[in-house]
Design a protein around this motif. Structure first.
Motif, short mmCIF file in Angstrom:
data_model
loop_
_atom_site.label_atom_id
_atom_site.label_comp_id
_atom_site.label_asym_id
_atom_site.label_seq_id
_atom_site.Cartn_x
_atom_site.Cartn_y
_atom_site.Cartn_z
N ALA A 170 0.82 -1.21 0.00
CA ALA A 170 0.00 0.00 0.00
C ALA A 170 0.85 1.26 0.00
CB ALA A 170 -0.93 0.00 1.21
N ALA A 171 1.97 1.23 0.73
CA ALA A 171 2.85 2.40 0.77
C ALA A 171 3.43 2.70 -0.60
CB ALA A 171 3.96 2.19 1.79
N ALA A 172 3.84 1.66 -1.31
CA ALA A 172 4.38 1.84 -2.65
C ALA A 172 3.32 2.41 -3.58
CB ALA A 172 4.91 0.52 -3.20
N GLU A 173 2.08 1.94 -3.39
CA GLU A 173 0.98 2.43 -4.22
C GLU A 173 0.71 3.91 -3.93
OE1 GLU A 173 -3.64 1.28 -5.33
OE2 GLU A 173 -2.54 0.14 -3.81
N MET A 174 0.72 4.27 -2.65
CA MET A 174 0.52 5.67 -2.29
C MET A 174 1.60 6.55 -2.92
SD MET A 174 0.59 7.57 1.44
CE MET A 174 -1.01 7.06 2.04
N ARG A 175 2.83 6.10 -2.81
CA ARG A 175 3.95 6.87 -3.38
C ARG A 175 3.79 7.04 -4.88
NH1 ARG A 175 9.41 6.81 -5.23
NH2 ARG A 175 10.81 8.00 -3.87
N ALA A 176 3.49 5.95 -5.57
CA ALA A 176 3.35 6.00 -7.02
C ALA A 176 2.19 6.88 -7.45
CB ALA A 176 3.18 4.58 -7.56
N GLN A 177 1.07 6.79 -6.74
CA GLN A 177 -0.10 7.60 -7.08
C GLN A 177 0.22 9.09 -6.98
OE1 GLN A 177 -3.07 6.22 -4.33
NE2 GLN A 177 -3.95 4.75 -5.78
N ASN A 178 0.91 9.44 -5.91
CA ASN A 178 1.20 10.86 -5.71
C ASN A 178 2.23 11.38 -6.70
OD1 ASN A 178 -0.15 12.19 -3.16
ND2 ASN A 178 0.08 10.01 -2.77
N LEU A 179 3.24 10.60 -6.99
CA LEU A 179 4.23 11.04 -7.97
C LEU A 179 3.58 11.23 -9.33
CD1 LEU A 179 7.42 8.96 -7.04
CD2 LEU A 179 6.78 11.27 -6.34
N ALA A 180 2.62 10.35 -9.67
CA ALA A 180 1.91 10.48 -10.94
C ALA A 180 1.08 11.76 -10.96
CB ALA A 180 1.02 9.27 -11.17
N VAL A 181 0.43 12.06 -9.83
CA VAL A 181 -0.37 13.28 -9.75
C VAL A 181 0.52 14.51 -9.92
CG1 VAL A 181 -1.73 14.71 -8.17
CG2 VAL A 181 -2.23 12.28 -8.40
N PHE A 182 1.70 14.49 -9.30
CA PHE A 182 2.62 15.62 -9.42
C PHE A 182 3.03 15.84 -10.88
CE2 PHE A 182 4.10 14.25 -5.00
CZ PHE A 182 3.16 15.05 -4.39
N GLY B 143 1.12 15.49 -13.40
CA GLY B 143 -0.01 15.95 -14.21
C GLY B 143 -1.15 14.98 -14.36
N ALA B 144 -1.09 13.83 -13.72
CA ALA B 144 -2.17 12.85 -13.82
C ALA B 144 -3.26 13.20 -12.81
CB ALA B 144 -1.64 11.44 -13.57
N ASN B 145 -3.93 14.32 -13.04
CA ASN B 145 -5.00 14.79 -12.18
C ASN B 145 -6.01 15.54 -13.03
OD1 ASN B 145 -4.25 17.82 -12.11
ND2 ASN B 145 -2.34 16.83 -11.49
N PRO B 146 -7.23 15.73 -12.54
CA PRO B 146 -8.27 16.35 -13.36
C PRO B 146 -7.94 17.75 -13.87
CG PRO B 146 -9.23 15.29 -11.44
CD PRO B 146 -7.74 15.27 -11.23
N GLU B 147 -7.10 18.47 -13.14
CA GLU B 147 -6.75 19.83 -13.55
C GLU B 147 -5.52 19.85 -14.46
OE1 GLU B 147 -6.88 22.70 -10.31
OE2 GLU B 147 -8.13 21.32 -9.16
N LYS B 148 -4.94 18.69 -14.70
CA LYS B 148 -3.76 18.55 -15.57
C LYS B 148 -2.61 19.44 -15.12
CE LYS B 148 -6.55 17.25 -19.60
NZ LYS B 148 -6.88 17.56 -21.02
N LEU B 149 -2.45 19.50 -13.80
CA LEU B 149 -1.42 20.35 -13.22
C LEU B 149 -0.07 19.64 -13.14
CD1 LEU B 149 -3.28 21.97 -10.20
CD2 LEU B 149 -2.42 23.16 -12.20
N ILE B 150 0.95 20.33 -13.54
CA ILE B 150 2.33 19.90 -13.29
C ILE B 150 2.77 20.61 -12.01
CG2 ILE B 150 4.69 19.90 -14.12
CD1 ILE B 150 2.91 18.11 -15.75
N ILE B 151 3.29 19.85 -11.07
CA ILE B 151 3.51 20.37 -9.72
C ILE B 151 4.96 20.27 -9.29
CG2 ILE B 151 2.86 20.00 -7.30
CD1 ILE B 151 0.27 18.67 -8.74
N ALA B 152 5.43 21.31 -8.63
CA ALA B 152 6.80 21.31 -8.10
C ALA B 152 6.82 21.98 -6.74
CB ALA B 152 7.74 22.05 -9.06
N ASP B 153 7.76 21.57 -5.90
CA ASP B 153 7.93 22.25 -4.62
C ASP B 153 8.42 23.68 -4.84
OD1 ASP B 153 7.20 19.97 -3.28
OD2 ASP B 153 9.19 19.49 -2.52
N GLY B 154 8.18 24.53 -3.89
CA GLY B 154 8.63 25.92 -4.01
C GLY B 154 8.81 26.57 -2.66
#
Length: 307
Positions: free
Chosen positions: A198-210, A212-223
């Motif tokens: 489950a931890a690996a799945e959580m990590r992979a899901q979030n990295l994918a979202v970062f 751009g794999a999200n409804p808003e098609k956002l590319i995300i970076a820390d700042g």
């Protein structure tokens, strides 16, 4: 149990971890944002944003249809409160909060592109583009009046990244369990690449979202957190730990990182304050609505005197 965990992981991390800065988004999407004019093809479609209660209406911003709702009235000089939802949520989820606040204030909310009843984005977005859409919305719902931004989760991050570059307009900010400014790095550090199950799945899901794999098609970076000056800011973090659900080995690390991220938001203003919603998980405005209302009203009152 795994299905429940997966939904929780998406709500808790993808909607909170996601989005880290209007400034600092990857250059891959910067060109489209720079070329996009939020005022192009903008119309009100016969909508009066200053009517006492207009209900959800569509406006055009940058040629896209944006779903907006405004209600309530406020005294001359008082700020317009604009609510920003987390990723995956629409203005309908904010409706009870908006209704309560509109008893004293002018309050608006909107669906970002890719959320709720607004159009999908034309393509990949960065946070500069999201900020331009917000500017277009504020031009219509607030005009030249001061604004208080109150954001939950990703909406809080957007508010915190937007305010420093718009000090002439944004006179107060409320962050309700806002996405941490360094959450991408925190997730990578808290959940190593060697994690399983489950931890690996959580990590992979979030990295994918970062990416751009999200409804808003956002590319995300820390700042980094930039200062918005001396405006009133309230940062409210959750008190009921939930990030450990399904990942007990790594959850405590995520909770510590989350708390550290909330403290980082205090750099947004010399007048920033941090508090904890002891009975709330991530959705503070649903778990403890009175607490959220009071925080927003305090900032709105302070913003009026500060403006």
């Amino acid at each position: 149990m795994l299905r429940t965990f997966k939904a929780t992981a998406v709500a808790a991390l993808c909607c909170t971890v996601v989005g880290v800065g209007i400034a600092g988004a990857p250059a891959a999407s910067a060109a489209s944002a720079a070329e996009w004019d939020p005022m192009a093809n903008t119309s009100l479609e016969n909508w009066d944003p200053f009517a006492t209660s207009s209900g959800p209406q569509k406006i055009k911003v940058g040629g896209r249809s944006v779903n907006v709702s405004c209600s309530g009235r406020s005294a001359k000089g008082a700020p317009v409160i604009v609510l920003l939802a987390g990723m995956g949520d629409g203005l309908d989820k904010l409706a009870p909060l908006q209704k309560t606040l509109s008893g004293r204030n002018r309050v608006c909310s909107y669906d970002r592109l890719g959320a709720g009843a607004s159009d999908a984005p034309a393509g990949q977005q960065d946070f500069a583009a999201v900020g331009k859409t917000l500017t277009g919305v504020l031009d219509r719902v607030a005009g030249d009046r001061p604004v208080v931004l109150a954001g939950h989760s990703l909406g809080g991050l957007i508010a915190a990244r937007y305010a420093p570059e718009h000090r002439d307009r944004v006179k107060g900010v409320v962050l309700l369990d806002a996405t941490s400014p360094t959450m991408l790095a925190d997730v990578k550090k808290a959940i190593p690449a060697s994690a399983k199950g489950a931890a690996a799945e959580m990590r992979a899901q979030n990295l994918a979202v970062f990416q751009g794999a999200n409804p808003e098609k956002l590319i995300i970076a820390d700042g980094k957190v930039r200062s918005a000056g001396n405006i009133p800011v309230e940062v409210v973090q959750h008190g009921k730990q939930y990030l450990a659900a399904g990942v007990p080995q790594y959850g405590p690390r995520l909770e510590r990182a989350w708390s550290a991220g909330q403290r980082k938001w205090l750099a947004l203003s010399k007048r920033a304050k941090l508090s904890t919603a002891a009975k709330s998980a991530h959705y503070i405005y649903l778990d403890q609505p009175d607490l959220a209302v009071r925080a927003i009203q305090r900032v709105a009152a302070a913003a009026r005197s500060h403006a």
